[in-house]
Design a protein around this motif. Structure first.
Motif, mmCIF file in Angstrom:
data_model
loop_
_atom_site.group_PDB
_atom_site.id
_atom_site.type_symbol
_atom_site.label_atom_id
_atom_site.label_comp_id
_atom_site.label_asym_id
_atom_site.label_seq_id
_atom_site.Cartn_x
_atom_site.Cartn_y
_atom_site.Cartn_z
ATOM 1 N N ASP B 26 -45.955 -40.613 65.260
ATOM 2 C CA ASP B 26 -45.340 -40.023 64.072
ATOM 3 C C ASP B 26 -44.419 -41.062 63.432
ATOM 4 O OD1 ASP B 26 -43.378 -38.495 62.435
ATOM 5 O OD2 ASP B 26 -44.402 -36.749 63.257
ATOM 6 N N ARG B 27 -44.618 -41.298 62.144
ATOM 7 C CA ARG B 27 -43.860 -42.353 61.451
ATOM 8 C C ARG B 27 -42.359 -42.085 61.424
ATOM 9 N NH1 ARG B 27 -46.167 -47.317 61.088
ATOM 10 N NH2 ARG B 27 -48.340 -46.851 61.463
ATOM 11 N N ARG B 28 -41.975 -40.848 61.689
ATOM 12 C CA ARG B 28 -40.547 -40.544 61.728
ATOM 13 C C ARG B 28 -39.874 -41.156 62.961
ATOM 14 N NH1 ARG B 28 -40.604 -34.162 61.348
ATOM 15 N NH2 ARG B 28 -42.586 -34.542 62.402
ATOM 16 N N LEU B 29 -40.679 -41.536 63.958
ATOM 17 C CA LEU B 29 -40.101 -42.068 65.190
ATOM 18 C C LEU B 29 -39.780 -43.554 65.021
ATOM 19 C CD1 LEU B 29 -42.442 -40.368 67.815
ATOM 20 C CD2 LEU B 29 -40.040 -39.810 67.341
ATOM 21 N N ALA B 33 -36.031 -44.557 68.920
ATOM 22 C CA ALA B 33 -35.956 -43.087 68.986
ATOM 23 C C ALA B 33 -35.457 -42.563 70.342
ATOM 24 C CB ALA B 33 -37.312 -42.464 68.638
ATOM 25 N N TYR B 39 -32.327 -38.390 66.752
ATOM 26 C CA TYR B 39 -33.569 -37.861 67.325
ATOM 27 C C TYR B 39 -33.264 -36.667 68.239
ATOM 28 C CZ TYR B 39 -37.554 -37.324 70.421
ATOM 29 O OH TYR B 39 -38.578 -36.775 71.165
ATOM 30 N N HIS B 42 -32.144 -33.592 66.389
ATOM 31 C CA HIS B 42 -33.268 -32.961 65.703
ATOM 32 C C HIS B 42 -34.118 -32.135 66.677
ATOM 33 C CE1 HIS B 42 -36.588 -32.384 62.920
ATOM 34 N NE2 HIS B 42 -37.410 -32.825 63.864
ATOM 35 N N ILE B 386 -41.953 -34.495 68.436
ATOM 36 C CA ILE B 386 -41.335 -34.381 67.115
ATOM 37 C C ILE B 386 -42.145 -33.470 66.199
ATOM 38 C CG2 ILE B 386 -42.324 -36.533 66.145
ATOM 39 C CD1 ILE B 386 -39.398 -36.881 64.881
ATOM 40 N N ASP B 387 -43.485 -33.534 66.281
ATOM 41 C CA ASP B 387 -44.263 -32.572 65.495
ATOM 42 C C ASP B 387 -44.727 -31.401 66.356
ATOM 43 O OD1 ASP B 387 -46.075 -34.092 66.905
ATOM 44 O OD2 ASP B 387 -47.547 -34.211 65.287
#
Lengths: 325, 428
Positions: B26-29, B33, B39, B42, B386-387
């Motif tokens: 996931d590009r958010r990581l 992270a 992180y 969230h 995360i997802d």
């Protein structure tokens, strides 16, 4: 006669008070202090009635007061250096570089029993080491190495090759002293490089040990033992209600030690933290003594230079990874 | 829905997710992270949005090899959860802490501190540690034998509980046993739930006895429903024999999750995540849990009988006995080749029970095991957190709620009360 950086020493009783009083925590958050010292009573004096484990307390309070920085008191008495190093490094990551360790030797809260008057002997794994400054210094060396064992630059997170870390750049410490520790640590170096390593010196002899070999980055000493040393020194001064007397006490102690900063301490039974924030600190400020601490990291706020991260390690902990793709 | 009829759900935060390639997904990581405060905030807030009972952090006091696996990065759990406690209000915070590599006085003080600070949301997942590298960090030439570790764990837990009582009463404990001898009192204030929740992890006989005696929950490894039912009854009976009500100990096996909007999509996700990681990973994993060199097994032949027999021998020191039992049970059920087994484990789990499918199917599955008396709930282990956790919060939990199987909001304040507000399906 110049201004100085200030810290305050919060005993367990005050950590509890701050936990339960958001206004007080906000007062600390907006204060000119360089840092807060959590739980120093456990390594310096007699144990009061109530306390909290200071590293866990600092983790919660630092999050609620994002402008504070923390030196957490610890000792290798019933706390192993590997565990202590991990907790403080974890705290430093989670506070974005606002954490350090004030290392003492003995914890005043220790229970009694066979092996309990040694360092780590009460855990029932090893006979334990003598509870003295030499053992404390050995713990400090091990902790300083562990904090450097996994350079953050080793983390590549390279999606093209599937390699997360250049694991061969992570090193073993193979520390052999009062403690035997192979390493490496479970986390990389931190946003401020490594957490600040401070040494609690109850006596001039302890201060001399702590100043050895450049292991500790700073000393904290009680004002009656204020001396010049080659290591940045913060003097601990007991608060008194007479502001003029306190100013004289601070001036004398800081001159004696050529001090880098002042740690204000007091007995919970006689002084309230609220009064320190609302009366004592403003009075010291009016006297021109308070240099407002600036900077994001604890290191900057204490006026310490960047830490040297290279050290004599024991070789790669893991083989070099091959690209997957 | 009645609050008496819901399951318990925790999330086992294996840092970024249980698969080694989770960091790539996931590009958010960000690269950092695993140690990034944002992180962790969230993740915990997403779990709290889902009204889960607890977040649960596995741990070992030794560094794993992070070459391909960001999950080898391990923040110390009690520090991490203290940070998270400041950003959450309801969710339970369970730390895995070793009885082998801690002093019981220090552990008791620290976990009770977290419990006090979080207003009664702390739990301790009791492990004896099976990571050999840890011994070298604590000055031990040899890893302590399993039998000794369990005896030490039993005594360790008694000392910790005694110290927690001393914090409430102010009366010092006097303990003299095989491993520890101490007198002392904890000075940490008691928390709203009295003392932290105890979770027992692992499937050894000694572990189950400990669970029956003192634990509020069991984090177990189950691969088949039949074995889960048997173990469920065993622990509940042990609790009754220890003079407790069976509802006082919740049985929460781990469940590895890959979710998709169709079964096909879920399998594709799982395949992609497996293929992003090193190919040798699953063989290494099998070697670790079976305590053998799995690369020497013939990939296209069934598992040799002697390997399976040896894996069940409790005197055999390597690996986790709970994992070995569940793997052998699964292998004996379908007699796959090694290659087939490694592939199958992508979808149905290995060691821990696995699930690959849609949110609707997962809810069916949870309900089935719950109604069958196999579980009180699950410890969810998404492939990527995360997802994966967002899908749990947005797709799984609302379906469970509609079936009356999960809380709509937190009706209880402490972790122990979260657990106790759930039902005991099987022993009615």
């Amino acid at each position: 006669m110049g201004a100085h950086r200030f810290a305050v020493s919060l005993s367990g009783e005050e950590l509890i008070e701050v936990r339960n009083d958001p206004d007080l925590l906000e007062g600390l958050d907006g204060s000119p202090l360089a840092c807060l010292i959590a739980g120093a009573e456990r390594i310096r004096g007699t144990a009061p009635e109530r306390t909290l484990e200071p590293s866990v307390a600092a983790a919660l309070l630092a999050e609620r007061a994002p402008r504070t920085a923390w030196l957490v008191a610890g000792a290798p008495h019933f706390d192993h250096p590997y565990n202590l190093a991990r907790r403080i490094a974890s705290l430093d990551h989670l506070t974005a570089g606002r954490a350090g360790l004030l290392l003492g030797v003995r914890s005043r809260y220790a229970p009694h029993g066979p092996g309990r008057d040694t360092a780590w002997g009460g855990a029932g794994l090893t006979p334990g080491a003598p509870l003295d400054a030499a053992t404390g210094l050995d713990a400090a060396k091990a902790i300083a190495r562990l904090w450097r064992s996994w350079p953050a630059e080793a983390v590549l997170a390279d999606r093209a090759t599937g390699v997360y870390a250049a694991a061969d750049r992570i090193v073993r410490v193979d520390h052999h002293g009062a403690f035997a520790i192979e390493g490496p640590l479970t986390v990389p170096t931190t946003p401020q490089g490594v957490p600040v390593l401070a040494w609690w010196a109850a006596t001039p002899d302890d201060a001399a040990v702590g100043a050895q070999a450049g292991v500790a980055e700073m000393l904290v000493v009680p004002d009656q033992h204020a001396r010049r040393s080659g290591t940045p020194t913060w003097v601990e001064v007991e608060i008194c209600t007479d502001a003029a007397r306190l100013v004289r006490r601070i001036q004398a102690a800081t001159a004696e030690a050529d001090a880098s900063g002042v740690v204000l301490r007091w007995e919970s039974a006689t002084t309230k933290l609220r009064d320190v924030l609302e009366i004592t600190l403003p009075a010291l400020d009016r006297a021109g003594l308070v240099d407002v601490s600036r900077g994001g990291s604890l290191r900057e706020r204490l006026g310490l230079p960047d830490a040297e991260l290279a050290f004599a390690h024991a070789g790669a902990a893991f083989p070099a990874p091959q690209p997957l793709a | 829905m009645t609050e008496e009829d819901h399951v318990v759900l925790g999330v086992n935060v294996l840092v970024l997710g249980y698969l080694p390639a989770a960091w790539q997904w996931d590009r958010r990581l960000a690269a950092n992270a695993p140690v990034d405060p944002a992180y962790w905030t969230h993740i915990a807030q997403t779990a709290e949005r889902a009204t889960l009972d607890a977040v649960f952090l596995a741990d070992a006091p030794a560094a794993g090899n992070p070459a391909y696996d960001a999950n080898a990065t391990r923040l110390e759990p009690t520090i991490n959860w203290a940070h998270v406690a400041a950003k959450t209000e309801h969710i339970g915070l369970i730390s895995t802490l070793s009885t082998t590599f801690n002093d019981p006085f220090e552990l008791a003080e620290r976990v009770l501190t977290l419990d006090y600070l979080s207003e009664g949301r702390a739990g301790w997942n009791i492990v004896t540690s099976r990571h050999e590298a840890a011994a070298g960090n604590f000055g031990l030439a040899d890893f302590p034998e399993r039998h000794d570790r369990y005896r030490r764990a039993d005594e360790f837990v008694d000392v910790v509980m005694g110290l927690w009582r001393s914090a409430a009463t102010g009366v010092p404990i006097e303990h003299s046993g095989e491993f520890f001898e101490l007198s002392g009192v904890l000075r940490v204030p008691p928390s709203p739930q009295g003392h932290p929740v105890l979770i027992q992890a692992g499937g050894s006989a000694a572990g189950r006895r400990l669970a029956g005696r003192v634990a509020d929950g069991v984090f177990s490894a189950e691969l088949t429903k039949e074995a889960a039912i048997e173990h469920y009854r065993e622990v509940k009976e042990l609790a009754v024999r220890a003079g407790r009500h069976p509802s006082e100990v919740k049985i929460l096996p781990g469940i590895l999750l890959s979710l998709g909007s169709t079964e096909e999509e879920a399998r594709r996700r799982s395949d992609m995540l497996h293929e992003l990681g090193p190919g040798a990973y699953s063989v290494q994993w099998l070697s670790g849990v079976l305590g053998i060199d799995a690369s020497r097994l013939e990939l296209d032949a069934p598992f040799p009988e002697d390997v399976l027999d040896r894996a069940l021998d409790p005197s055999f020191e390597n690996g986790s006995i709970g994992f070995r039992q569940s793997i052998v049970a699964r292998v004996r059920q379908t007699n796959p080749t090694v290659r087939e087994y490694l592939r199958e484990t992508r979808y149905v789990g290995s060691g821990h029970h696995g699930f690959t499918g849609t949110p609707e199917q997962l809810v069916d599955h949870i309900e089935d095991w719950f109604r069958s008396g196999a579980i009180d709930g699950f410890n969810l282990q998404p492939d990527v957190l995360i997802d994966g956790l967002e899908v749990i919060a947005d797709e799984v939990i609302p379906r469970l709620r509609r079936r009356g199987l999960f809380r709509h909001e937190y009706g209880t304040a402490t972790l122990r009360d979260h657990l106790r507000s759930a039902s005991v399906a099987a022993v009615k």
